[in-house]
Scaffold this motif. Sequence first.
Motif, mmCIF file in Angstrom:
data_model
loop_
_atom_site.group_PDB
_atom_site.id
_atom_site.type_symbol
_atom_site.label_atom_id
_atom_site.label_comp_id
_atom_site.label_asym_id
_atom_site.label_seq_id
_atom_site.Cartn_x
_atom_site.Cartn_y
_atom_site.Cartn_z
ATOM 1 N N GLN A 1 0.824 -1.212 0.000
ATOM 2 C CA GLN A 1 0.000 0.000 0.000
ATOM 3 C C GLN A 1 0.858 1.262 0.000
ATOM 4 O O GLN A 1 0.553 2.232 -0.704
ATOM 5 C CB GLN A 1 -0.937 0.000 1.206
ATOM 6 C CG GLN A 1 -2.023 -1.039 1.113
ATOM 7 C CD GLN A 1 -2.919 -1.054 2.333
ATOM 8 O OE1 GLN A 1 -2.659 -0.363 3.316
ATOM 9 N NE2 GLN A 1 -3.982 -1.832 2.278
ATOM 10 N N ILE A 2 1.935 1.270 0.791
ATOM 11 C CA ILE A 2 2.823 2.429 0.820
ATOM 12 C C ILE A 2 3.499 2.605 -0.537
ATOM 13 O O ILE A 2 3.642 3.731 -1.039
ATOM 14 C CB ILE A 2 3.854 2.303 1.964
ATOM 15 C CG1 ILE A 2 3.150 2.431 3.317
ATOM 16 C CG2 ILE A 2 4.939 3.370 1.840
ATOM 17 C CD1 ILE A 2 4.053 2.182 4.512
ATOM 18 N N GLY A 3 3.894 1.502 -1.160
ATOM 19 C CA GLY A 3 4.499 1.568 -2.494
ATOM 20 C C GLY A 3 3.559 2.176 -3.521
ATOM 21 O O GLY A 3 3.966 3.002 -4.342
ATOM 22 N N LEU B 1 3.235 5.897 -2.799
ATOM 23 C CA LEU B 1 4.440 6.612 -3.236
ATOM 24 C C LEU B 1 4.434 6.810 -4.749
ATOM 25 O O LEU B 1 4.905 7.832 -5.249
ATOM 26 C CB LEU B 1 5.709 5.865 -2.814
ATOM 27 C CG LEU B 1 6.130 6.033 -1.367
ATOM 28 C CD1 LEU B 1 7.189 5.004 -0.998
ATOM 29 C CD2 LEU B 1 6.648 7.436 -1.111
ATOM 30 N N GLU B 2 3.902 5.843 -5.488
ATOM 31 C CA GLU B 2 3.826 5.982 -6.943
ATOM 32 C C GLU B 2 2.891 7.133 -7.327
ATOM 33 O O GLU B 2 3.156 7.860 -8.271
ATOM 34 C CB GLU B 2 3.354 4.663 -7.565
ATOM 35 C CG GLU B 2 3.220 4.684 -9.068
ATOM 36 C CD GLU B 2 4.520 5.000 -9.794
ATOM 37 O OE1 GLU B 2 4.443 5.638 -10.863
ATOM 38 O OE2 GLU B 2 5.601 4.634 -9.323
ATOM 39 N N GLY C 1 11.560 0.660 -1.789
ATOM 40 C CA GLY C 1 12.538 1.314 -2.656
ATOM 41 C C GLY C 1 12.557 2.817 -2.485
ATOM 42 O O GLY C 1 13.010 3.550 -3.357
ATOM 43 N N ALA C 2 12.064 3.306 -1.357
ATOM 44 C CA ALA C 2 11.989 4.740 -1.095
ATOM 45 C C ALA C 2 13.235 5.230 -0.362
ATOM 46 O O ALA C 2 14.014 4.437 0.157
ATOM 47 C CB ALA C 2 10.750 5.054 -0.266
ATOM 48 N N ARG D 1 9.958 8.722 -3.026
ATOM 49 C CA ARG D 1 10.369 7.858 -4.136
ATOM 50 C C ARG D 1 9.866 8.483 -5.424
ATOM 51 O O ARG D 1 8.681 8.816 -5.541
ATOM 52 C CB ARG D 1 9.800 6.446 -3.996
ATOM 53 C CG ARG D 1 10.333 5.516 -5.094
ATOM 54 C CD ARG D 1 9.803 4.123 -4.972
ATOM 55 N NE ARG D 1 8.425 4.108 -5.458
ATOM 56 C CZ ARG D 1 7.580 3.098 -5.250
ATOM 57 N NH1 ARG D 1 7.950 2.053 -4.557
ATOM 58 N NH2 ARG D 1 6.359 3.150 -5.713
ATOM 59 N N GLU D 2 10.750 8.648 -6.375
ATOM 60 C CA GLU D 2 10.373 9.262 -7.650
ATOM 61 C C GLU D 2 9.372 8.365 -8.369
ATOM 62 O O GLU D 2 9.573 7.159 -8.491
ATOM 63 C CB GLU D 2 11.615 9.461 -8.511
ATOM 64 C CG GLU D 2 11.350 10.215 -9.778
ATOM 65 C CD GLU D 2 12.620 10.502 -10.559
ATOM 66 O OE1 GLU D 2 12.503 10.733 -11.763
ATOM 67 O OE2 GLU D 2 13.699 10.495 -9.967
ATOM 68 N N SER D 3 8.306 8.967 -8.840
ATOM 69 C CA SER D 3 7.257 8.233 -9.532
ATOM 70 C C SER D 3 7.651 8.014 -10.986
ATOM 71 O O SER D 3 8.300 8.860 -11.600
ATOM 72 C CB SER D 3 5.944 9.017 -9.464
ATOM 73 O OG SER D 3 4.948 8.378 -10.217
ATOM 74 N N GLU D 4 7.246 6.879 -11.533
ATOM 75 C CA GLU D 4 7.543 6.594 -12.937
ATOM 76 C C GLU D 4 6.487 7.190 -13.871
ATOM 77 O O GLU D 4 6.809 7.621 -14.955
ATOM 78 C CB GLU D 4 7.646 5.085 -13.150
ATOM 79 C CG GLU D 4 8.814 4.483 -12.377
ATOM 80 C CD GLU D 4 8.866 2.981 -12.511
ATOM 81 O OE1 GLU D 4 8.118 2.418 -13.344
ATOM 82 O OE2 GLU D 4 9.637 2.363 -11.764
#
Length: 96
Positions: free
Chosen positions: A35-37, A40-41, A70-71, A85-88
């Motif tokens: 959920q955090i991932g 962050l996206e 990966g943050a 974390r930088e979003s793609e």
Amino acid sequence: MLTGKQKRYLRAQAHHLKPIFQVGKIGVNDNMLIQIGEALEKRELLKVSLLQNCLDEKEDVAAAIAEGTGASIVQIIGSTIILYRESEEHKQIKLP
């Protein structure tokens, strides 16, 4: 890895944010990391709050979340962890 200037910029951006996740007695689990991932996206920058009944140290919780998603840890202040974390796909924050 974030530089000092980038961390300072992100701390300023995160100042007005409210924590959207809370870590409690059970600590960090796989579902929470997913959920955090996802958050962050979408947002790139978010706060996680540690509840008083959390048995783990805040540095350990922050490291576990950062490793699992990966943050980067921007700051740990009190019982709040700021993550970036930088979003793609949804890039909104331009780092200096």
